[in-house]
Structures are given as structure tokens and as C-alpha cells.
Scaffold this motif. Structure first.
Motif, PDB file in Angstrom:
ATOM      1  N   ALA A 152     -70.132  37.899 -20.468  1.00 46.79           N
ATOM      2  CA  ALA A 152     -69.735  37.971 -21.875  1.00 46.79           C
ATOM      3  C   ALA A 152     -69.679  39.429 -22.348  1.00 46.79           C
ATOM      4  CB  ALA A 152     -70.690  37.170 -22.744  1.00 46.79           C
ATOM      5  N   SER A 187     -65.985  39.324 -22.868  1.00 49.76           N
ATOM      6  CA  SER A 187     -66.125  38.762 -24.216  1.00 49.76           C
ATOM      7  C   SER A 187     -65.310  37.496 -24.472  1.00 49.76           C
ATOM      8  CB  SER A 187     -65.855  39.833 -25.265  1.00 49.76           C
ATOM      9  OG  SER A 187     -64.531  40.277 -25.233  1.00 49.76           O
ATOM     10  N   VAL A 239     -71.911  39.794 -28.725  1.00 52.75           N
ATOM     11  CA  VAL A 239     -71.340  38.640 -28.010  1.00 52.75           C
ATOM     12  C   VAL A 239     -72.166  38.342 -26.765  1.00 52.75           C
ATOM     13  CG1 VAL A 239     -69.322  37.808 -26.727  1.00 52.75           C
ATOM     14  CG2 VAL A 239     -69.014  38.949 -28.919  1.00 52.75           C
ATOM     15  N   LYS A 253     -64.975  30.000 -30.685  1.00 55.48           N
ATOM     16  CA  LYS A 253     -65.707  31.268 -30.734  1.00 55.48           C
ATOM     17  C   LYS A 253     -64.873  32.392 -30.098  1.00 55.48           C
ATOM     18  CE  LYS A 253     -70.325  29.168 -30.490  1.00 55.48           C
ATOM     19  NZ  LYS A 253     -70.014  27.913 -31.098  1.00 55.48           N
ATOM     20  N   THR A 279     -74.010  34.568 -26.450  1.00 56.87           N
ATOM     21  CA  THR A 279     -73.255  33.596 -25.651  1.00 56.87           C
ATOM     22  C   THR A 279     -74.149  32.542 -25.012  1.00 56.87           C
ATOM     23  OG1 THR A 279     -71.474  35.141 -25.227  1.00 56.87           O
ATOM     24  CG2 THR A 279     -71.719  33.335 -23.663  1.00 56.87           C
ATOM     25  N   PRO A 289     -69.356  32.838 -33.425  1.00 57.62           N
ATOM     26  CA  PRO A 289     -69.675  33.341 -32.090  1.00 57.62           C
ATOM     27  C   PRO A 289     -71.081  33.926 -31.984  1.00 57.62           C
ATOM     28  CG  PRO A 289     -68.236  34.884 -33.202  1.00 57.62           C
ATOM     29  CD  PRO A 289     -68.382  33.684 -34.097  1.00 57.62           C
ATOM     30  N   LEU A 331     -65.607  33.445 -23.136  1.00 56.98           N
ATOM     31  CA  LEU A 331     -65.844  32.318 -24.046  1.00 56.98           C
ATOM     32  C   LEU A 331     -64.800  31.225 -23.835  1.00 56.98           C
ATOM     33  CD1 LEU A 331     -66.824  34.254 -27.286  1.00 56.98           C
ATOM     34  CD2 LEU A 331     -68.335  33.014 -25.739  1.00 56.98           C
ATOM     35  N   SER A 356     -75.251  30.089 -27.659  1.00 58.69           N
ATOM     36  CA  SER A 356     -74.079  29.360 -28.158  1.00 58.69           C
ATOM     37  C   SER A 356     -73.649  28.281 -27.176  1.00 58.69           C
ATOM     38  CB  SER A 356     -72.908  30.312 -28.398  1.00 58.69           C
ATOM     39  OG  SER A 356     -73.176  31.166 -29.472  1.00 58.69           O
ATOM     40  N   TYR A 357     -73.679  28.615 -25.891  1.00 58.32           N
ATOM     41  CA  TYR A 357     -73.317  27.643 -24.854  1.00 58.32           C
ATOM     42  C   TYR A 357     -74.326  26.501 -24.821  1.00 58.32           C
ATOM     43  CZ  TYR A 357     -71.439  26.013 -20.385  1.00 58.32           C
ATOM     44  OH  TYR A 357     -70.879  25.259 -19.384  1.00 58.32           O
TER      45      TYR A 357
END
Length: 128
Positions: free
Chosen positions: A52, A56, A102, A68, A106, A123, A60, A109-110
Motif C-alpha cells: 500500500a 497505494s 494509506v 477507497k 490499509t 480510505p 486497494l 480497512s481490509y
């Protein structure tokens, strides 16, 4: 506490998912305290995603978090526009800050999308 339903993910992702399930989002006090207790490699594995950092919005998209990815892509486009009006040093600093943000958000977020089912356009979920 129960182990999250992580499905067919690699051991690295399983480790991250388990950590988030036990300690919460990166913005919580419990997360920060638990992160301090990990060895350096564990901190790095949980807190930073190198793919990421370097790829970036493309990464994603690869992870299936296209919403995101679109937002991050839009932020980079906005940064390009801003680059015409501000000093180069400021643009480089902003690009580095965006990339690092980011990379740091990440993993959570995942986890939030795959395990908790939270689909969003943010994001930086869990980071701020």
C-alpha cells in the motif's frame, strides 16, 4: 474473544486480523498499548502495509476495496493540481504523508471490510 472468520487468507493476514479482533482499531488506546508490546517485526506487520505504501490506490483495487482506491486516486489527482500552485517541497511532503497514511490504514480497512463487513469510502478508516 472469538477468532474472526477470516476465510482463505495468508498467515500474515490471519495474524493481522487476529490482532485487530483482539485490540480494535488503530485509533484506540488498547491497540496502541498492545502494539507497544509487540517485537519490531510484529509492529511492522500489523501497522504498515508496504504494498500500500508503494502502490497505494492500485493495491486497494487489487484487494477489492475499489471505493477507497477511487478516493485515494482522487486525492493524488488533487495533489497534482495543487502542485502547480505551491512549492515542490510542500507537494513532496504531502505526497509522503498521503502514502504513509494509506500504508498505515490499509490493513485495518481490509479487516473491517472482509471480517466486519463494513464497506465504506473512507480510505483512512480506523486511523483517525
Amino acid at each position: 474473544m472469538e477468532t474472526p472468520n477470516t476465510g482463505p487468507h495468508s498467515p500474515k493476514w490471519q495474524y493481522r486480523f487476529d490482532f485487530f479482533a483482539r485490540h480494535g482499531a488503530p485509533k484506540t488506546k488498547e491497540y496502541r498499548q498492545a502494539l507497544k508490546e509487540l517485537p519490531f517485526a510484529g509492529k511492522f506487520k500489523v501497522n504498515i502495509n508496504l504494498f500500500a505504501l508503494f502502490f497505494s490506490w492500485i493495491y486497494l483495487f487489487i484487494l477489492g476495496m475499489w471505493r477507497k482506491g477511487l478516493v485515494v486516486f482522487g486525492l493524488y489527482v488533487a495533489l497534482i493540481v495543487v502542485s502547480f500552485f505551491v512549492p515542490d517541497l510542500l507537494v513532496r511532503a504531502l505526497a509522503a504523508a498521503l502514502g504513509l497514511s494509506v500504508a498505515m490504514s490499509t490493513n485495518y480497512s481490509y479487516y473491517a471490510e472482509r471480517v466486519q463487513g463494513k464497506v465504506s469510502w473512507n480510505p483512512f478508516e480506523g486511523l483517525f
